[in-house]
Structures are given as structure tokens and as C-alpha cells.
Design an enzyme around this catalytic site. Structure first.
Site, PDB file in Angstrom:
ATOM      1  N   HIS A  72     -13.780  27.007  18.034  1.00 24.24           N
ATOM      2  CA  HIS A  72     -15.114  27.462  18.429  1.00 24.24           C
ATOM      3  C   HIS A  72     -15.768  28.224  17.281  1.00 24.24           C
ATOM      4  O   HIS A  72     -15.137  29.069  16.659  1.00 24.24           O
ATOM      5  CB  HIS A  72     -15.031  28.386  19.646  1.00 24.24           C
ATOM      6  CG  HIS A  72     -14.773  27.663  20.934  1.00 24.24           C
ATOM      7  ND1 HIS A  72     -15.060  28.199  22.158  1.00 24.24           N
ATOM      8  CD2 HIS A  72     -14.265  26.421  21.169  1.00 24.24           C
ATOM      9  CE1 HIS A  72     -14.739  27.320  23.108  1.00 24.24           C
ATOM     10  NE2 HIS A  72     -14.238  26.242  22.532  1.00 24.24           N
ATOM     11  N   TYR A 384     -14.471  40.322  16.251  1.00 20.62           N
ATOM     12  CA  TYR A 384     -14.003  39.280  17.175  1.00 20.62           C
ATOM     13  C   TYR A 384     -13.099  38.269  16.459  1.00 20.62           C
ATOM     14  O   TYR A 384     -12.056  37.895  16.990  1.00 20.62           O
ATOM     15  CB  TYR A 384     -15.206  38.577  17.814  1.00 20.62           C
ATOM     16  CG  TYR A 384     -14.840  37.792  19.049  1.00 20.62           C
ATOM     17  CD1 TYR A 384     -14.783  38.402  20.305  1.00 20.62           C
ATOM     18  CD2 TYR A 384     -14.545  36.424  18.974  1.00 20.62           C
ATOM     19  CE1 TYR A 384     -14.436  37.686  21.440  1.00 20.62           C
ATOM     20  CE2 TYR A 384     -14.200  35.703  20.111  1.00 20.62           C
ATOM     21  CZ  TYR A 384     -14.151  36.342  21.337  1.00 20.62           C
ATOM     22  OH  TYR A 384     -13.798  35.629  22.464  1.00 20.62           O
TER      23      TYR A 384
HETATM   24  C1  PHB Z   1      -9.091  33.666  28.192  1.00 15.48           C
HETATM   25  O1  PHB Z   1      -9.458  32.492  27.916  1.00 15.48           O
HETATM   26  O2  PHB Z   1      -8.150  33.883  28.949  1.00 15.48           O
HETATM   27  C2  PHB Z   1      -9.832  34.803  27.603  1.00 15.48           C
HETATM   28  C3  PHB Z   1     -10.859  34.582  26.712  1.00 15.48           C
HETATM   29  C4  PHB Z   1     -11.543  35.655  26.167  1.00 15.48           C
HETATM   30  C5  PHB Z   1     -11.204  36.934  26.525  1.00 15.48           C
HETATM   31  C6  PHB Z   1     -10.161  37.169  27.413  1.00 15.48           C
HETATM   32  C7  PHB Z   1      -9.484  36.107  27.966  1.00 15.48           C
HETATM   33  O3  PHB Z   1     -11.905  37.979  26.000  1.00 15.48           O
END
Ligand code: PHB
Ligand code: RFL
Length: 388
Positions: A72, A384
């Protein structure tokens, strides 16, 4: 039994450490108190930083991830009924994230470990650490009705938040920092193609919601709920209703599918310092917890063991303790960055119980700032995707 590194816990941290050490020709024994089936089925994280993908690939466990992982280049932030894209790749000079389930990483690591012929024991009981203050530490445990003493050079405590390793460190040397949030996440895995190509983090006055995924056929969705709620109070239709309300915007609908799994996770921040005592080194959730909003927990666990594997390799090969001595400080610097980022994302996106109108306006202002200021968006993006 004797080994160089005794690894307690076969989650992502313990299994990755075992593989990194194996690549360096270092012996380890991994012991896990749950069954292989249980460990492989535990639904948790899904977002990997590029640096973590690169590390797993270099360690020889990236083949299926390269085929099945979803790369992504951005995420979406939604508030006040509007969606705003954060272009992670552009904002971080080319870095991306990969969506690949923790269950799949764990399966890949277990297969690789078993193929190496090195020991990985499931369903062990009565795990006790001895002599962590000495240069002859030992892990005692029972397995299939027999008790064992595993002598080693060091012990890696990779046994998660509820494990036995951290409590072995005397309370007088361990300092802990905790924050409990007044909400939890109710997560479902659903047999339906994700309704959006990218993750959507949505702030809504009924509470936070997140659209994520595991594959082109499977969606992973979360809604903010009260802490300690009973999952029985959340029949599937109630969950979908909340997801529709919190995630939908004009012209976009959420597709429903059969719910394959559901569960409630409490939200907390926790750090234990230092991450080393004598010959015991803590890694991952055994030393720190972040709320899942920043998608950092699994990534931090892998980064810890990357540093630990490097430090152990230098020490066992050349006798230099410099990196081992720096382990805790080096990890904690990254850990606290992730703690701050996860706390910040969490407080920006969730409804707070008291509904304090001042706090609500601050959240809105912060969200608008993040999506309209290049530097603010870049700050979110670089945290991130993770720091290398
Ligand atoms: C998940 O796909 O489980 C997931 C994605 C983003 C997050 C937390 C969990 O911030
Ligand atoms: P784990 O995975 O808890 O593994 C510890 C292992 O140790 C075993 N164990 C013992 N073994 C032997 N003897 C004992 N006495 C033992 N006691 C325990 C346990 O059975 C287990 O197998 O810790 P590790 O390896 O440090 O890995 C940490 C990650 O699992 C965790 O941080 C992430 O799942 C957090 N997390 C997320 N992280 C991300 O990076 N990105 C995400 O998108 C993300 N989403 C999430 C998450 C965690 C969630 N939950 C359920 C807590 C979403 C959720 C919902």
C-alpha cells in the site's frame, strides 16, 4: 540441554530472533506454552513497515509475503464525513507498507524453523528462569511429562505481555509506565472483498472505525467499543450497523460478508525499562505495548530482535559486549517514538468518554491540520512507515 540462546515464546519476536540467529549460525532453543495450531490461528496485526518486510526477506522468510502481501502506498483519514488520502510513498521519498497477516508471518516462520531442524517446542509448561544475574542462566520447564533444564548463555524473553520473563526481573530495577484508554477495539474478520483498496481510519461521533484487510477476499474491520464489553452483546448485525454508520460517506457503501472471527481488544500503552537485566533480554510485547491505532506493535517486536540478533552475534563471535550493553537504550528510543505516535493517533481518532466539547474541537483541528499541511502529513507518514 544446552544452547547459546534460550528463546521463551514463539510469537513474531521469538520466531524472528530464532531465524536471524540461525542465519548467523547461532544455536537457540525456542519454547512456547501454547500449541502450534493456537499460535498460528491468533488473529492480530496486519500492517508491516517496509524495513520489517526487508528484514524478513533478507532472513529468508519473505517468499510468500512477496507473493501474497498487499503493498500500500497510502492510507485514508476520514472525519466530518470526508475522506483524505495520506500519500505515504510520496511523503516519505518512496516508502510503502505491506498488508500481510501476523498469522501468515508466524506460519512462515514456524515452517522455516522446523525445516532448519533446530528445536521449537510447543505446549511447554512450568517455565522458570534461573540465574539471570549470573553468567550461567538456565530455563526450567516441562514438556510432554518430562522436566528439562536448559543451560544457555543468554535468555531472550519473547513471551508477550502476560509472560513469565518480565516478572523475573526484580521490581526494584524495573520501572514501568502505563496508560489505560477508556475504550477497546472490537475486531472482525469477514469473508468479503475489502470495500476500499487502502486502509480507512475513520473518526466519527459514534466512535472510531477502521477498515483494513488480509487479502483481496478477506476484510478486517474494527469499531471502537467500551473496555471490558461482552462480545455476546455484539451480534453480527449490530457490528455491521456500526461499521456502516461510521465508515460510509455519500457514494460509498461498505460490503458485508460472513463474519469468520470476532474479538475485543483492550487498549493500553505500557513500557518496562530497562529491557535487559543481567543475561535476560526482553523483546516485543514482553517489554512494551502500544494501542493498535498506529499499527506499531508487531513492527516494534521485529525491530527489537533485529538489534538483539546483531548484538548477540557480535558478542558470541568476537566477545564484544558493546552492542549488548546498548541494546536497551537503543530499543527504548524507538519504542518511545512509537509510544508517542500510537498515543497521538489514538487520541486524535477516538471519541473520548466524557465527550468534552473542547477536546472534540481540538481533535477536529488536529485532523484538519494533518490533512492540509504538508509538514504535518509528512510527520504522520514518516512515523507510520517507520524509521530505519
Ligand atoms: C489490522 O489490519 O489488523 C490493522 C491495521 C491497522 C491498524 C491496526 C490493525 O492500525
Ligand atoms: P506475542 O505475539 O504475544 O507472542 C508471545 C508468545 O509467547 C508465548 N508465551 C509463552 N511461551 C512460553 N512460556 C511462557 N510462560 C509463555 N507466556 C507466553 C505466547 O503464547 C506467545 O506465543 O508477542 P511478540 O512476539 O512480542 O509480538 C507482538 C505482536 O504480537 C503484537 O505487538 C501485535 O500483534 C500488535 N498489533 C499490531 N501490531 C502491528 O505492528 N501492526 C498492526 O496492525 C497491529 N494490529 C495488534 C493489532 C494487536 C492486536 N491485538 C489483538 C492485541 C491488532 C490487534 C487487534
Amino acid at each position: 540441554m544446552r544452547t547459546q540462546v534460550a528463546i521463551v515464546g514463539a510469537g513474531p519476536a521469538g520466531l524472528t530472533l530464532a531465524q536471524l540467529l540461525h542465519v548467523e549460525g547461532i544455536d537457540s532453543v525456542v519454547i512456547e506454552n501454547r500449541s502450534r495450531e493456537y499460535v498460528e490461528a491468533r488473529i492480530r496485526a496486519g500492517v508491516l513497515e517496509q524495513g520489517v518486510v526487508d528484514l524478513l526477506t533478507a532472513a529468508g522468510v519473505g517468499e510468500r509475503m512477496a507473493r501474497e502481501g498487499l503493498v500500500h502506498e497510502g492510507i485514508e483519514l476520514q472525519f466530518a464525513g470526508e475522506r483524505h488520502r495520506i500519500d505515504l510513498k510520496t511523503l516519505t521519498s518512496g516508502k510503502t507498507i505491506t498488508v500481510y497477516g501476523q498469522t501468515e508471518i508466524v506460519k512462515d516462520l514456524i515452517n522455516t524453523r522446523l525445516a532448519s531442524g533446530r528445536p521449537l517446542l510447543f505446549e511447554v509448561d512450568d517455565v522458570h528462569l534461573d540465574g539471570i544475574d549470573s553468567d550461567r542462566p538456565c530455563v526450567r520447564f516441562s514438556h510432554q511429562g518430562t522436566t528439562h533444564e536448559l543451560d544457555c548463555d543468554v535468555i531472550a524473553g519473547c513471551d508477550g505481555f502476560h509472560g513469565v520473563c518480565r516478572p523475573t526481573i526484580p521490581a526494584r530495577v524495573l520501572r514501568t509506565f502505563t496508560r489505560e484508554y477508556p475504550f477497546g477495539w472490537l475486531g472482525i474478520l469477514a469473508n468479503v472483498a475489502p470495500s476500499n483498496d487502502e486502509l480507512i481510519y475513520a473518526s466519527h461521533d459514534r466512535g472510531f472505525a477502521l477498515l483494513s484487510m488480509r487479502s483481496p477476499q478477506i476484510s478486517r474491520l474494527y469499531v471502537q467499543c467500551r473496555p471490558g464489553e461482552d462480545i455476546a452483546d455484539w451480534p453480527d448485525n449490530r457490528i455491521w450497523e456500526e461499521l456502516h454508520t461510521r465508515l460510509e460517506i455519500p457514494g460509498w457503501t461498505l460490503a458485508e460478508g460472513r463474519v469468520l472471527e470476532k474479538g475485543i481488544t483492550p487498549m493500553r500503552s505500557f513500557v518496562a525499562e530497562p529491557m535487559r537485566h543481567g543475561r535476560l533480554f526482553l523483546t516485543g510485547d514482553a517489554a512494551h505495548i502500544v494501542p493498535p491505532t498506529g499499527a506499531k506493535g508487531l513492527n516494534l517486536a521485529v525491530r527489537d530482535v533485529q538489534l538483539l540478533a546483531e548484538a548477540l552475534t557480535v558478542w558470541l563471535r568476537h566477545g564484544s559486549e558493546t552492542l549488548l550493553d546498548a541494546y536497551s537504550t537503543s530499543c527504548l528510543r524507538r519504542v518511545w517514538r512509537a509510544e508517542h505516535f500510537s498515543w497521538w493517533m489514538t487520541t486524535m481518532l477516538h471519541t473520548l468518554d466524557d465527550g468534552d466539547p473542547f477536546a472534540v474541537r481540538l481533535q477536529e483541528s488536529q485532523l484538519r491540520y494533518v490533512v492540509s499541511s504538508g509538514p504535518a502529513a509528512t510527520s504522520l507518514a514518516e512515523n507510520y512507515v517507520g524509521f530505519d
